[in-house]
Design an enzyme around this catalytic site. Structure first.
Site, PDB file in Angstrom:
ATOM      1  N   ASN A   1      32.007 -24.227  54.139  1.00 57.67           N
ATOM      2  CA  ASN A   1      30.786 -24.711  53.483  1.00 57.67           C
ATOM      3  C   ASN A   1      29.569 -24.483  54.358  1.00 57.67           C
ATOM      4  OD1 ASN A   1      31.991 -26.756  55.181  1.00 57.67           O
ATOM      5  ND2 ASN A   1      30.661 -28.296  54.274  1.00 57.67           N
ATOM      6  N   GLN A   2      28.426 -24.273  53.710  1.00 61.56           N
ATOM      7  CA  GLN A   2      27.184 -23.998  54.419  1.00 61.56           C
ATOM      8  C   GLN A   2      26.026 -24.739  53.750  1.00 61.56           C
ATOM      9  OE1 GLN A   2      26.889 -19.614  54.965  1.00 61.56           O
ATOM     10  NE2 GLN A   2      29.115 -19.723  54.722  1.00 61.56           N
ATOM     11  N   GLU A   3      25.253 -25.427  54.572  1.00 61.41           N
ATOM     12  CA  GLU A   3      24.105 -26.202  54.108  1.00 61.41           C
ATOM     13  C   GLU A   3      22.843 -25.661  54.786  1.00 61.41           C
ATOM     14  OE1 GLU A   3      26.994 -30.158  54.163  1.00 61.41           O
ATOM     15  OE2 GLU A   3      25.347 -29.967  55.588  1.00 61.41           O
TER      16      GLU A   3
ATOM     17  N   HIS B   1      29.730 -23.809  48.800  1.00 63.80           N
ATOM     18  CA  HIS B   1      30.992 -24.532  48.929  1.00 63.80           C
ATOM     19  C   HIS B   1      32.027 -23.626  49.601  1.00 63.80           C
ATOM     20  CE1 HIS B   1      30.114 -27.867  45.839  1.00 63.80           C
ATOM     21  NE2 HIS B   1      29.002 -27.158  45.965  1.00 63.80           N
TER      22      HIS B   1
ATOM     23  N   GLU C   1      35.154 -22.924  48.972  1.00 60.06           N
ATOM     24  CA  GLU C   1      35.911 -22.047  48.080  1.00 60.06           C
ATOM     25  C   GLU C   1      35.051 -20.874  47.617  1.00 60.06           C
ATOM     26  OE1 GLU C   1      37.567 -26.259  47.382  1.00 60.06           O
ATOM     27  OE2 GLU C   1      35.673 -25.323  47.965  1.00 60.06           O
TER      28      GLU C   1
ATOM     29  N   CYS D   1      33.851 -26.382  42.216  1.00 62.16           N
ATOM     30  CA  CYS D   1      34.670 -25.277  42.697  1.00 62.16           C
ATOM     31  C   CYS D   1      35.825 -24.961  41.755  1.00 62.16           C
ATOM     32  CB  CYS D   1      35.193 -25.584  44.096  1.00 62.16           C
ATOM     33  SG  CYS D   1      33.884 -25.535  45.342  1.00 62.16           S
TER      34      CYS D   1
END
Length: 296
Positions: free
Chosen positions: A93-95, A106, A108, A136
């Site tokens: 995951n990346q924010e 997300h 996935e 997802c």
């Protein structure tokens, strides 16, 4: 200074004292921290440690989670998409600070987009360290392998996706036959000589937009390297994955997070929808760059 991925992997080795994880990190280091394991490497590890591919993938999840970018939640999710080829494609995951929450990647999505850009033709298994959220589950339902896709969690293996998404709504309900991960080819051409624009147009030509026809691609210039991302729509619309997120995700999973992005080109077909405003927002917030926009 070590980048955050290398530091996370180094810390993981120290914490776990696990020979498999240690050898995994050595393998990743040898390949420049590209977060993929080719089928032959997977088979080698499985033989060495007497594990099935799914068992091996479950052991790899802490490694995949080291590729996460979580300045807001501090909650790392790792995922591994096992392609029909047998290769492993890591995701996390990346924010993005100063961007909207909807721009989040997300785990996935990260792993699936990674496999797609790498040329995988179908996903056989999704291995993830936490139960997939509804977003997802719907995203995975767009895949050409959705009917047979198996989900594996540390506490529960061999569950079909549709056990998590019963009575699912998907592309076939909207009469879409050529679905996500089936070959996509759209007749966009670029006659100029700028390789970054050419790459963005090529990415758009392979994007997946059966609902809006808003085909789009993004190309990032990293020194002499070009990293591309493709747009991927969803029957439920909101789980759609935007091309800049796809490109930034691929950059990270190629081990290139310390290479500065110099230019961003977005190529997009004319349609009733556009990804341009959200792309401009993320490019400005995360990269400090303006978008060079090509209308197809």
């Amino acid at each position: 200074m070590k980048n955050t991925i290398i530091k996370g992997l180094t810390d993981l080795v120290e914490q776990k004292r696990d020979n498999l994880i240690r050898q995994m990190v050595v393998q990743l280091e040898a390949q420049g921290y590209k977060a993929v394991l080719e089928q032959a490497t997977v088979q080698q590890f499985c033989r060495q440690f007497a594990l099935s591919p799914v068992e091996f993938a479950l052991r790899c999840l802490p490694v995949a989670a080291c590729y996460a970018l979580t300045p807001i939640s501090q909650f790392n999710v790792g995922a591994i998409a096992i392609g029909q080829s047998g290769s492993f494609y890591f995701g996390a995951n990346q924010e993005f600070v100063a961007a909207s929450m909807q721009q989040t990647v997300h785990a996935e999505q990260s792993a699936i987009s990674h496999a797609w850009l790498a040329g995988e033709k179908a996903i056989a298994h999704m291995v993830v360290n936490y139960t997939p959220c509804g977003h997802c589950r719907q995203f995975m339902n767009e895949l050409n392998s959705a009917e047979r896709l198996k989900i594996h969690l540390p506490h529960s293996q061999n569950n079909l996706l549709h056990n998590y998404l019963p009575d699912a709504f998907g592309p076939k309900d909207l009469n879409i036959q050529n679905v996500f991960f089936d070959g996509q080819s759209h007749p966009f051409n670029y006659q100029g000589h700028d390789p970054l624009i050419r790459a963005a147009v090529e990415a758009a030509s392979q994007s997946y937009a059966p609902y809006s026809q808003a085909f789009s691609g993004v190309a990032l210039q990293l020194g002499e390297l070009i990293i591309c991302g493709r747009y991927a729509e969803n029957a439920a619309f909101n789980p759609t994955f935007l091309p800049l997120q796809s490109a930034l995700n691929y950059q990270r999973l190629q081990g290139l997070i310390d290479v500065k992005v110099r230019r961003v080109v977005m190529a997009e077909a004319k349609a009733d929808l556009t990804s341009l405003p959200m792309t401009q927002s993320l490019a400005g917030a995360h990269l400090g760059l303006d978008i060079e926009y090509i209308s197809l």
